[in-house]
Design a protein around this motif. Structure first.
Motif, short mmCIF file in Angstrom:
data_model
loop_
_atom_site.label_atom_id
_atom_site.label_comp_id
_atom_site.label_asym_id
_atom_site.label_seq_id
_atom_site.Cartn_x
_atom_site.Cartn_y
_atom_site.Cartn_z
N PRO A 9 0.79 -1.04 -0.02
CA PRO A 9 0.03 -0.09 0.08
C PRO A 9 0.72 1.31 -0.10
O PRO A 9 1.75 1.37 0.60
CB PRO A 9 -0.71 0.02 1.29
CG PRO A 9 0.01 -1.33 2.17
CD PRO A 9 0.57 -1.92 1.22
N TYR A 22 11.03 9.08 1.01
CA TYR A 22 10.98 8.22 0.04
C TYR A 22 11.62 8.88 -1.29
O TYR A 22 11.89 7.99 -2.36
CB TYR A 22 9.63 7.64 -0.27
CG TYR A 22 9.05 7.09 0.89
CD1 TYR A 22 9.65 5.57 1.34
CD2 TYR A 22 7.86 7.49 1.70
CE1 TYR A 22 9.06 5.00 2.55
CE2 TYR A 22 7.57 6.89 2.95
CZ TYR A 22 7.93 5.56 3.42
OH TYR A 22 7.57 5.00 4.40
N ASN A 74 7.92 -5.50 -1.12
CA ASN A 74 8.05 -4.44 -0.34
C ASN A 74 6.49 -4.52 0.36
O ASN A 74 5.63 -3.84 -0.34
CB ASN A 74 8.54 -3.11 -1.05
CG ASN A 74 8.55 -2.04 0.04
OD1 ASN A 74 7.96 -2.18 1.31
ND2 ASN A 74 8.97 -0.78 -0.33
N ALA A 76 5.28 -2.61 2.56
CA ALA A 76 5.02 -1.46 2.86
C ALA A 76 4.43 -1.47 4.25
O ALA A 76 4.94 -2.24 5.16
CB ALA A 76 3.98 -0.74 2.07
N HIS A 100 12.85 -2.49 1.69
CA HIS A 100 12.39 -1.57 2.28
C HIS A 100 13.24 -0.28 1.62
O HIS A 100 14.46 -0.24 1.63
CB HIS A 100 12.26 -1.28 3.74
CG HIS A 100 11.46 -2.12 4.29
ND1 HIS A 100 9.90 -2.30 4.11
CD2 HIS A 100 11.51 -3.34 4.77
CE1 HIS A 100 9.60 -3.41 4.67
NE2 HIS A 100 10.44 -4.14 5.05
N ILE A 101 12.58 0.90 1.14
CA ILE A 101 13.32 2.10 0.40
C ILE A 101 13.82 2.67 1.60
O ILE A 101 15.12 3.19 1.51
CB ILE A 101 12.26 2.68 -0.27
CG1 ILE A 101 11.76 2.14 -1.37
CG2 ILE A 101 12.97 4.20 -0.77
CD1 ILE A 101 10.43 2.77 -2.19
N SER A 102 13.25 3.06 2.65
CA SER A 102 13.77 3.79 3.65
C SER A 102 14.41 2.85 4.75
O SER A 102 14.33 1.62 4.59
CB SER A 102 12.71 4.52 4.37
OG SER A 102 11.68 3.47 5.00
N LEU A 104 14.61 1.36 7.76
CA LEU A 104 13.70 1.00 9.02
C LEU A 104 14.37 1.27 10.51
O LEU A 104 13.66 1.61 11.51
CB LEU A 104 12.87 -0.15 8.99
CG LEU A 104 11.98 -0.21 7.80
CD1 LEU A 104 11.30 -1.62 7.71
CD2 LEU A 104 10.70 0.75 7.85
N ARG A 107 13.68 4.80 11.98
CA ARG A 107 12.38 5.31 12.11
C ARG A 107 11.75 4.73 13.39
O ARG A 107 12.22 4.31 14.25
CB ARG A 107 11.68 4.76 10.92
CG ARG A 107 12.33 5.44 9.49
CD ARG A 107 11.52 5.30 8.35
NE ARG A 107 10.41 5.85 8.30
CZ ARG A 107 9.25 5.87 7.32
NH1 ARG A 107 9.32 4.66 6.64
NH2 ARG A 107 8.17 6.51 7.54
N ARG A 111 7.82 0.36 13.64
CA ARG A 111 8.28 -0.01 12.32
C ARG A 111 9.63 -0.98 12.46
O ARG A 111 10.33 -1.43 11.45
CB ARG A 111 8.76 1.09 11.22
CG ARG A 111 7.63 2.02 10.88
CD ARG A 111 8.07 2.92 9.81
NE ARG A 111 7.23 4.15 9.88
CZ ARG A 111 6.23 4.20 9.11
NH1 ARG A 111 5.84 3.29 8.30
NH2 ARG A 111 5.48 5.34 9.18
C1 DQA Z 1 8.35 0.80 3.60
C2 DQA Z 1 8.54 1.32 4.98
C3 DQA Z 1 7.23 1.06 5.85
O1 DQA Z 1 7.41 1.12 7.16
C4 DQA Z 1 5.97 1.87 5.14
O2 DQA Z 1 4.97 1.69 5.83
C5 DQA Z 1 6.13 1.94 3.84
C6 DQA Z 1 7.09 1.97 3.15
C7 DQA Z 1 9.64 1.55 2.84
O3 DQA Z 1 9.68 0.87 1.72
O4 DQA Z 1 10.66 2.12 3.45
O5 DQA Z 1 4.85 2.24 3.18
O6 DQA Z 1 8.17 -0.29 3.31
#
Ligand code: DQA
Length: 143
Positions: A9, A22, A74, A76, A100-102, A104, A107, A111
């Motif tokens: 999502p 992102y 991913n 999300a 995961h792009i970020s 975690l 964060r 997460r």
């Molecule tokens: C994410 C990290 C998740 O915590 C977040 O809910 C996302 C994107 C990422 O790619 O960094 O929607 O999966």
């Protein structure tokens, strides 16, 4: 090798959502990057995105019938909540890499748990879009 990329999502909102987290590149940019990367590789690739948990479960189950050999996922926000996605990945027994792009680890506390990651052979976080390409390379080493 038959690979499937699954995005959960709000990833369709890349480029719009929280650019400070992102980046400004769009979801289409991500799809193009992945598609171009595999162009000269021995890879058959499908990319799927949904905002709905059940659709993501259905996609993972379909991968079993389609004889997919590797999944890049991913999930999300479902990363941190979805036992259904964890169970689906365990059910199909297809090697999966969680991306995961970020980063975690830097964060919020909520997460820090990943249910989906418990079914993944590897997790790549904080490498931006490049993480998807690293996941493809990793899955190719398994062949
Ligand atoms: C994410 C990290 C998740 O915590 C977040 O809910 C996302 C994107 C990422 O790619 O960094 O929607 O999966």
């Amino acid at each position: 090798m038959k690979l499937l990329v699954i995005n959960g999502p709000n990833l369709n909102f890349l480029g719009i959502r929280e650019p400070e987290v992102y980046g400004t590149a769009t979801y289409q940019d991500l799809c193009d990057l992945i598609t171009n990367y595999v162009e000269n590789k021995d890879v058959e690739l499908e990319i799927f995105q949904s905002n709905h948990e059940g659709d993501l479960v259905d996609c993972i189950q379909q991968a079993y019938y389609d004889k997919v050999e590797g999944i890049i996922i991913n999930p999300a926000a479902y990363t941190h909540t979805s036992i259904a996605l964890l169970d689906a990945l365990k059910s199909v027994m297809i090697p999966a890499v969680e991306v995961h792009i970020s980063d975690l680890t830097k964060r919020e506390d909520f997460r820090q748990i990943s249910y989906v990651g418990m079914a993944a052979k590897k997790t790549i976080k904080g490498h931006g879009f490049n993480g998807y390409l690293e996941a493809i390379d990793y899955l190719l080493t398994l062949k």
